[in-house]
Design an enzyme around this catalytic site. Structure first.
Site, short mmCIF file in Angstrom:
data_model
loop_
_atom_site.label_atom_id
_atom_site.label_comp_id
_atom_site.label_asym_id
_atom_site.label_seq_id
_atom_site.Cartn_x
_atom_site.Cartn_y
_atom_site.Cartn_z
CG ASP A 333 -65.18 -11.53 -15.16
OD1 ASP A 333 -65.45 -12.32 -16.07
OD2 ASP A 333 -64.58 -10.05 -15.54
CD GLU A 362 -63.49 -15.60 -17.03
OE1 GLU A 362 -64.09 -15.87 -18.28
OE2 GLU A 362 -63.29 -14.49 -16.49
#
Length: 616
Positions: A333, A362
Site C-alpha cells: 500500500d 501502489e
C-alpha cells in the site's frame, strides 16, 4: 518481634529473587533457520525490559548487539543464526534480581526460497475486502476486549462481519469464475475504536499488531488454512501490507520506542497526497517532506523508514508471513509515500531470499513515465527500486474517460488507451505491470448504472493486453456504486454472503438472468485465458483506432488473438485489409466471447460498442 521481622525480610528476599520479568511481547514470535541472511532482530516489550541483561546458550547462535531505545520498555536483540539448526532456544533475561527465561522456537523452512513461486501475467487477481465478502462465523463479529465492538451492516463505514471463514466457504465461486489469485485487503489486527461510532477501520489499513490476524477475521491458523486450501485448487494468495504507517492504537504510538520512530509525532504534519515530488528533479524540500513524512490521516502515524530498526522490523515481518502461512505475493500500500531507499533495500532483501517472488506497489500517479520509473531496472531513474510490479493507474484513468466517449479519429474514446500503451517502451518489463479498471479506492466501473457493453469492452482489453490483470469483487455480477456519498458505497457486501440477504448471488439460482449472463461471459474469458501462452508470452501489436475501431493483437508460435473494440455507439465494421499483417492467409476465426465462427474474407460487422476476441 525481631525473629518475625527477620522472617518477613527473608520472605520478601525470596519473593524478590524468584520474581519474574513480565514480557508482554516478543516479535517475531518465532523464526526460521537456513535463511540467506542469518541476522535476526528480536523486539522485546515489557516494563523496564530495556535495562535487562540478556544471554543465550544455543549452538551456532550468538547475540551480536543489544539496542536500548529511549523508552525503557523496549529492547532490541540482534542475533546471528548462521549455522543454527531448528529447535528451542532459551533466552535468559535478568533485571536486577528478577529473572525469566523465554523459550524461542527456531523452525525449519517448508521449502527453499527459490522454490516459492508468485503471481505474474499468467494470473488474474481477484481483489476483495474480507469484511464485505461473506460472514462465515458470526461468533467473531464482536470480540470481547477489543476497542471496536460495533458491527452493523446499516452503517457503510462500520464493520459488517465478513471473515476468513466466509471466504473459505466460497472457494468454489472463485474456481467457477476462473480467477487464479486472490488479493485480500489487509487481514492484520486493527484494534481501534470507531470514530464517532460510525467510522471504523474495517478496511484494515491501521495495523495495531503486525503478527496477528484480526480476531474478527479469524486466527493466524485460519488464514494459513485458507491459503493451503487455495493452493490445493491452484489459486494463489496475495497479502496486502502497509509499511508507510501503522494505526494510532498500536503500542508504538502509545509507548513510543524512540523519538525518531515516527515522522512528525503527534500528527505534526499531514501528507499532501501529491506523489510527484518523489521523482521531481526540481522538487522543493517542503514538498518532499509533506509527501513522504506527513501522516496519511490522523489515525495512521507515519513510520520513519530511515530508522534502521524500524525497517528491519518491517522487513522481517514480511518474510515471517511468507514463511509462516505461504503467501504467494505482496501488494504494498501507499508505496511512494515511504522512504524510497529503504523500500529498495526491502525489495533487494526479498529478492535475495525469494528470487521468484513478486510484489506490486501502489503507485497512484496517472502518467506512464512516473509509474515506469518505479519498476525494477528502470532506465528512467538513477535509483533502482527493485520493485518488480507497479500498478497501471494510467490505464485506469484513461479507460475511465474512454468508456463515456465515442472513439474519434484523434484523441477521444479508445484513442486514450492507444496513446497510453504506446509509451510501454518506458517500462523495463511491461508484462509485469498490473492493470485494473477499478478497485476499493475508486468508483466502481459501472458507476451507478449497469452498462454491460462498456464492461465487456473493458474486460476484453484488460484480459488480453500485455499486463497482469486485477478484477474487483462483484463486478462480474454487476455490483455498482460511487464514492460520492461514502467509500462504503463501492465496498458493499457481496449479496448472499450474510445472514438475512434476500438473494444469494454466489449461486446461479440467486442471480438474475442479466447477472448470470455477465458472470458466464466473464468466466468463459477467464477460463480461456488460463494457460494461454498467446496472452502470457505473445508479442503485442496495437493499431491506431480506425473509424472508431480499436484493435490489439497478440501473436505466439503461429497462434493469433485479436481484441476488437467498436468505440462507437452505432453499428460499425472491422476493415479486414487493414489488419492483414496479423490475419495473413487465415479465412476464419473463432470469437472467444461467443464461440461463433467469424469469416475473415470480408469486413467483419460490429454492433454498437461490441467487444470481440478473435483467435486463429
Amino acid at each position: 518481634m525481631k525473629r518475625l521481622t527477620l522472617l518477613l525480610a527473608l520472605c520478601l528476599l525470596a519473593i524478590s529473587v524468584s520474581a519474574k520479568i513480565e514480557i508482554k511481547k516478543l516479535e517475531p514470535t518465532n523464526w526460521y533457520v537456513g535463511m540467506k541472511d542469518a541476522s535476526l532482530q528480536l523486539m522485546v516489550y515489557g516494563e523496564n525490559i530495556g535495562n535487562a541483561e540478556v544471554a543465550i546458550n544455543y549452538p551456532n547462535a550468538r547475540i551480536d548487539s543489544l539496542v536500548r531505545l529511549e523508552s525503557p520498555n523496549y529492547l532490541l536483540i540482534y542475533l546471528n543464526l548462521k549455522g543454527a539448526q531448528a529447535g528451542t532456544m532459551n533466552i535468559d533475561f535478568k533485571l536486577g534480581k528478577q529473572k525469566t527465561t523465554v523459550k524461542y522456537a527456531l523452525l525449519d523452512r517448508t521449502m527453499d526460497g527459490e522454490q516459492r513461486k508468485s503471481f505474474d501475467i499468467s494470473d488474474v487477481l481477484y481483489m476483495l475486502m474480507p469484511d464485505r465478502f461473506a460472514n462465515g462465523n458470526p461468533k467473531n463479529d464482536i470480540i470481547k476486549g477489543m476497542q471496536d465492538r460495533l458491527c452493523s451492516r446499516n452503517e457503510p463505514s462500520l464493520r459488517h462481519g465478513g471473515d476468513i471463514a466466509g471466504i473459505m466457504q466460497h472457494l468454489d465461486y472463485f474456481t467457477d469464475l476462473g480467477v487464479t489469485a486472490l488479493w485480500f485487503t489487509p487481514v492484520l489486527e486493527n484494534d481501534r475504536p470507531a470514530d464517532g461510532g460510525k467510522f471504523s477501520t474495517y478496511h484494515g489499513y491501521a495495523t495495531t499488531d503486525y503478527y496477528r490476524v484480526d480476531p474478527r477475521f479469524g486466527t493466524n491458523a485460519d488464514y494459513k488454512a485458507l491459503i493451503d486450501a487455495c493452493h490445493k485448487r491452484g489459486m494463489k494468495v496475495v497479502m496486502d501490507m502497509i509499511f508507510n504507517h501503522c494505526g494510532d492504537y498500536h503500542v508504538w504510538n502509545k509507548d513510543v520506542p524512540s523519538k525518531d520512530w515516527f515522522n512528525n509525532p503527534n500528527y505534526g504534519l499531514q501528507t499532501s497526497y501529491k506523489l510527484t515530488p518523489v521523482l521531481d528533479p526540481y522538487a522543493s524540500k517542503v514538498d518532499m517532506a509533506e509527501t513522504v513524512d506527513g501522516w496519511f490521516v490522523s489515525s495512521m502515524p507515519d513510520l520513519n523508514h530511515r530508522n534502521p530498526h524500524v525497517m528491519q522490523y518491517l522487513v522481517q515481518n514480511s518474510i515471517w508471513w511468507i514463511e509462516t502461512v505461504g503467501i504467494d505475493g505482496i501488494r504494498m500500500d501507499t508505496y511512494p509515500y515511504a522512504d524510497r531507499k529503504a523500500m529498495a533495500t526491502w525489495m533487494k532483501r526479498i529478492d535475495m531470499e525469494y528470487p521468484n517472488f513478486n510484489t506490486v506497489g501502489e503507485t497512484w500517479v496517472t502518467e506512464p513515465a512516473y509509474t515506469a520509473a518505479w519498476q525494477k531496472d528502470s532506465k528512467l531513474s538513477e535509483e533502482n527500486s527493485y520493485l518488480k510490479t507497479v500498478m497501471d493507474f494510467a490505464f485506469f484513468d484513461r479507460l475511465s474517460m474512454a468508456k463515456n466517449e465515442e472513439t474519434d479519429d484523434w484523441w477521444k474514446g479508445f484513442n486514450r488507451i492507444y496513446n497510453g500503451l504506446c509509451y510501454d517502451y518506458l517500462y523495463a518489463n511491461p508484462a509485469s505491470v498490473m492493470a485494473f479498471i477499478e478497485n476499493h479506492d475508486t468508483d466502481r466501473f459501472l458507476g451507478n448504472g449497469k452498462d454491460t457493453l462498456a464492461l465487456k469492452q473493458a474486460y476484453a482489453l484488460l484480459l488480453t493486453m500485455n499486463r497482469i490483470p486485477q478484477l474487483y469483487y462483484g463486478t462480474e455480477i454487476l455490483m455498482n456504486g460511487t464514492k460520492e456519498v461514502s467509500d462504503g458505497n463501492v465496498r458493499k457486501d457481496f449479496p448472499g454472503g450474510f445472514a438475512g440477504d434476500t438473494a444469494n448471488k454466489f449461486t446461479r439460482e440467486g442471480r438474475t438472468a442479466e447477472e448470470n449472463a455477465m458472470f458466464d461471459w466473464t468466466a468463459r474469458l477467464l477460463h480461456w485465458r488460463q494457460g494461454n501462452e498467446v496472452i502470457t508470452h505473445g508479442k503485442q501489436t496495437q493499431f491506431i483506432p480506425w473509424h472508431g475501431v480499436y484493435v490489439v493483437a497478440r501473436q505466439h508460435n503461429g497462434k493469433n488473438v485479436m481484441t476488437v473494440i467498436n468505440g462507437r455507439n452505432a453499428a460499425n465494421q472491422m476493415e479486414v485489409k487493414r489488419y492483414a499483417e496479423i490475419i495473413g492467409n487465415h479465412t476464419t476465426a473463432r470469437d472467444v466471447t461467443t464461440g461463433k465462427t467469424i469469416s475473415l474474407t470480408a469486413d467483419v460487422p460490429l454492433s454498437a460498442r461490441q467487444a470481440m476476441i478473435l483467435e486463429f
